[in-house]
Design an enzyme around this catalytic site. Sequence first.
Site, PDB file in Angstrom:
ATOM      1  N   PRO A  56      69.214  20.628  51.119  1.00 30.49           N
ATOM      2  CA  PRO A  56      69.424  19.396  51.891  1.00 30.49           C
ATOM      3  C   PRO A  56      69.845  18.224  51.007  1.00 30.49           C
ATOM      4  O   PRO A  56      70.349  17.225  51.517  1.00 30.49           O
ATOM      5  CB  PRO A  56      68.047  19.130  52.519  1.00 30.49           C
ATOM      6  CG  PRO A  56      67.333  20.442  52.482  1.00 30.49           C
ATOM      7  CD  PRO A  56      67.834  21.128  51.242  1.00 30.49           C
TER       8      PRO A  56
ATOM      9  N   GLU B 236      59.342  25.542  48.053  1.00 23.81           N
ATOM     10  CA  GLU B 236      59.692  24.121  47.962  1.00 23.81           C
ATOM     11  C   GLU B 236      61.005  23.905  47.240  1.00 23.81           C
ATOM     12  O   GLU B 236      61.514  22.789  47.181  1.00 23.81           O
ATOM     13  CB  GLU B 236      58.588  23.363  47.241  1.00 23.81           C
ATOM     14  CG  GLU B 236      57.607  22.705  48.178  1.00 23.81           C
ATOM     15  CD  GLU B 236      56.697  21.746  47.448  1.00 23.81           C
ATOM     16  OE1 GLU B 236      57.138  20.620  47.196  1.00 23.81           O
ATOM     17  OE2 GLU B 236      55.573  22.138  47.129  1.00 23.81           O
TER      18      GLU B 236
HETATM   19  C1  9WO Z   1      59.491  23.288  51.435  1.00 25.43           C
HETATM   20  C2  9WO Z   1      58.252  22.675  51.354  1.00 25.43           C
HETATM   21  C3  9WO Z   1      56.950  23.173  51.483  1.00 25.43           C
HETATM   22  C4  9WO Z   1      55.879  22.284  51.340  1.00 25.43           C
HETATM   23  C5  9WO Z   1      56.126  20.942  51.042  1.00 25.43           C
HETATM   24  C6  9WO Z   1      57.422  20.474  50.884  1.00 25.43           C
HETATM   25  C7  9WO Z   1      58.476  21.365  51.061  1.00 25.43           C
HETATM   26  N1  9WO Z   1      59.809  21.157  50.960  1.00 25.43           N
HETATM   27  C8  9WO Z   1      60.414  22.318  51.169  1.00 25.43           C
HETATM   28  C9  9WO Z   1      61.867  22.483  51.084  1.00 25.43           C
HETATM   29  O1  9WO Z   1      62.601  21.529  51.215  1.00 25.43           O
HETATM   30  N2  9WO Z   1      62.297  23.735  50.815  1.00 25.43           N
HETATM   31  C10 9WO Z   1      63.709  24.035  50.642  1.00 25.43           C
HETATM   32  C11 9WO Z   1      64.015  25.272  51.453  1.00 25.43           C
HETATM   33  C12 9WO Z   1      64.018  24.279  49.203  1.00 25.43           C
HETATM   34  C13 9WO Z   1      65.466  24.670  48.991  1.00 25.43           C
HETATM   35  C14 9WO Z   1      65.845  25.851  49.899  1.00 25.43           C
HETATM   36  N3  9WO Z   1      65.438  25.536  51.231  1.00 25.43           N
HETATM   37  C15 9WO Z   1      66.300  24.953  52.087  1.00 25.43           C
HETATM   38  C16 9WO Z   1      67.673  24.842  51.971  1.00 25.43           C
HETATM   39  N4  9WO Z   1      65.953  24.361  53.205  1.00 25.43           N
HETATM   40  N5  9WO Z   1      67.024  23.833  53.791  1.00 25.43           N
HETATM   41  C17 9WO Z   1      68.090  24.126  53.071  1.00 25.43           C
HETATM   42  C18 9WO Z   1      69.405  23.680  53.395  1.00 25.43           C
HETATM   43  C19 9WO Z   1      70.494  24.104  52.669  1.00 25.43           C
HETATM   44  C20 9WO Z   1      71.753  23.626  52.992  1.00 25.43           C
HETATM   45  N6  9WO Z   1      71.929  22.784  54.025  1.00 25.43           N
HETATM   46  C21 9WO Z   1      70.879  22.387  54.761  1.00 25.43           C
HETATM   47  C22 9WO Z   1      69.605  22.818  54.466  1.00 25.43           C
END
Ligand code: 9WO
Length: 250
Positions: free
Chosen positions: A88, A115
């Site tokens: 993101p 995360e």
């Molecule tokens: C998970 C989490 C768990 C507990 C507290 C905080 C937290 N933050 C996150 C998080 O943001 N995880 C992401 C999951 C880490 C990178 C991969 N993930 C992801 C990629 N989620 N959304 C995307 C993404 C990628 C491209 N475009 C939009 C969304």
Amino acid sequence: MRIDVLTLFPEFIAQAAGVGVVGRAVERGLVAVKAWNPREYAAGNYRRVDERPFGGGPGMVMLPEPLEACLAAARADGAMGPLIYLSPQGARFTQARARALATTPGFLLLCGRYEGVDERFIEAHVDEELSIGDYVLSGGELAAAVVVDAVGRLLDGALNDAASAAQDSFEDGLLDCPHYTRSERLGTAGVPEVLLSGDHARIARWRRQQALGRTWRRRPDLLARLALSAEDRRLLEEFIARQASRADAP
Ligand code: 9WO
């Protein structure tokens, strides 16, 4: 072209690259999509790929070492081009970016879980960070599948009809026009008369006008970036005038 994907869920990527237009592009040898699982490069009996974050807090972070070993294996196998991290925090993935990637020999996609990924791996190895939109997923795999799909379908020979790609939404900066097929009536709703006229020039003008009108109504931000021709401006003004005179205009 080849696309190499670093992911804890390789079967997810195989599914996405196995169906439809992109599945056919793979069959035709236009693109090879290969998934690499960092877990297979993790140490110890438990093959740990995650750890608690320094500084505390909820969630887990992907360990850099399995990712480095996984990336090295992919590169040694011939994976080429920039390593792109889906998150993101990335720059927005657009049709223009898809078009540019489709002209390259290849790239790698890094899918995070938990995360996210240890920042030192990102700084050392990631060339670009991309986001498909402003929402949080549970991992990068869905975003990676979006990039594979958007790029794969643009490869020369992927679409059966070369004219299809040129007519896509966004290829000229506009939204698509509406489409109709049989039946000629669906309940009380008919097909716009012009589409049954057989007058191809008139049909082309109508479609162009619909594309302009819908973009004006739904995505004025897209329209603001375009320099419209005199003919386009005329078509759009006519669309706007016509909808203003319609009591049922949405
Ligand atoms: C998970 C989490 C768990 C507990 C507290 C905080 C937290 N933050 C996150 C998080 O943001 N995880 C992401 C999951 C880490 C990178 C991969 N993930 C992801 C990629 N989620 N959304 C995307 C993404 C990628 C491209 N475009 C939009 C969304």
